[in-house]
Design a protein around this motif. Structure first.
Motif, PDB file in Angstrom:
ATOM      1  N   ASP A   1       0.560  -6.410   5.067  1.00 25.09           N
ATOM      2  CA  ASP A   1       1.625  -5.586   5.591  1.00 25.09           C
ATOM      3  C   ASP A   1       2.843  -5.157   4.501  1.00 25.09           C
ATOM      4  O   ASP A   1       3.219  -4.014   4.474  1.00 25.09           O
ATOM      5  CB  ASP A   1       2.599  -6.277   6.601  1.00 25.09           C
TER       6      ASP A   1
ATOM      7  N   LYS B   1       3.658  -0.951   3.377  1.00 30.28           N
ATOM      8  CA  LYS B   1       5.159  -0.281   3.042  1.00 30.28           C
ATOM      9  C   LYS B   1       4.980   0.259   1.813  1.00 30.28           C
ATOM     10  O   LYS B   1       5.597   1.345   1.476  1.00 30.28           O
ATOM     11  CB  LYS B   1       6.036  -1.180   3.266  1.00 30.28           C
TER      12      LYS B   1
ATOM     13  N   SER C   1       1.951   3.307   1.567  1.00 27.84           N
ATOM     14  CA  SER C   1       1.668   4.498   2.655  1.00 27.84           C
ATOM     15  C   SER C   1       2.227   5.758   2.180  1.00 27.84           C
ATOM     16  O   SER C   1       1.494   6.821   2.478  1.00 27.84           O
ATOM     17  CB  SER C   1       2.665   3.965   4.116  1.00 27.84           C
TER      18      SER C   1
END
Length: 162
Positions: free
Chosen positions: A143, A147, A150
């Motif tokens: 995760d 961030k 992306s």
């Protein structure tokens, strides 16, 4: 021309020595090497970073892609990263790559048999596809990376469509 990757392949492992800067500018031959080796059934990769001065996200994404591919193999497989220190080790751990590889300081004996991995000029379309896939692999690793990478992946997807 600077040689950034030297390789030696035995039936039970493929060894890579990374020198100087490992980046999107020079990692296409290494990506092809990994692809050929995994297609031929190689399951164990040992990568030495003793003389590597820096690594960029494209290079690291290629490592992630290969590590995940060999880990998903039913027969098992591994990627061992040797002699990581300083900023290289810090970057690798910050991205979570140490969780899917083995970080070690093991000594390897057959280093004198290394062959240069030829650097050939690559088309920018091939290079941008490699950059895209590498960043996508990093983004999908966890995760935090999602961030971080992306925006890069979205930008590259837009460039592809144009």
């Amino acid at each position: 021309m600077e040689i950034n990757y030297r390789v030696h392949v035995t039936p039970d492992r493929a060894f890579v020595k990374v020198s100087n800067k490992a980046s999107y500018l020079n990692c296409e031959p290494l990506r092809k090497f990994f692809e050929e080796q995994t297609k031929s059934g190689q399951k164990r990769f040992i990568i030495d970073f003793k003389t590597c001065t820096s690594m960029d996200s494209t290079f690291l994404g290629i490592l992630v892609s290969v590590a995940l591919k060999i880990r998903s193999n039913q027969d098992g497989g591994s990627m061992v990263l040797l002699n990581l220190t300083g900023r290289n080790l810090e970057t690798l751990c910050n991205l979570g790559i140490h969780q899917i590889t083995e970080v070690s300081s093991e000594k390897i004996n057959d280093l004198e048999q290394l062959e240069n991995l030829a650097q050939k000029p690559t088309e920018s379309s091939v290079q941008s596809d490699t950059v895209y896939k590498a960043h996508k692999a990093l983004m999908n690793l966890n995760d935090k990376n999602l961030k971080v990478f992306s925006d890069v992946v979205n930008y590259l997807e837009q460039k592809k469509e144009e």
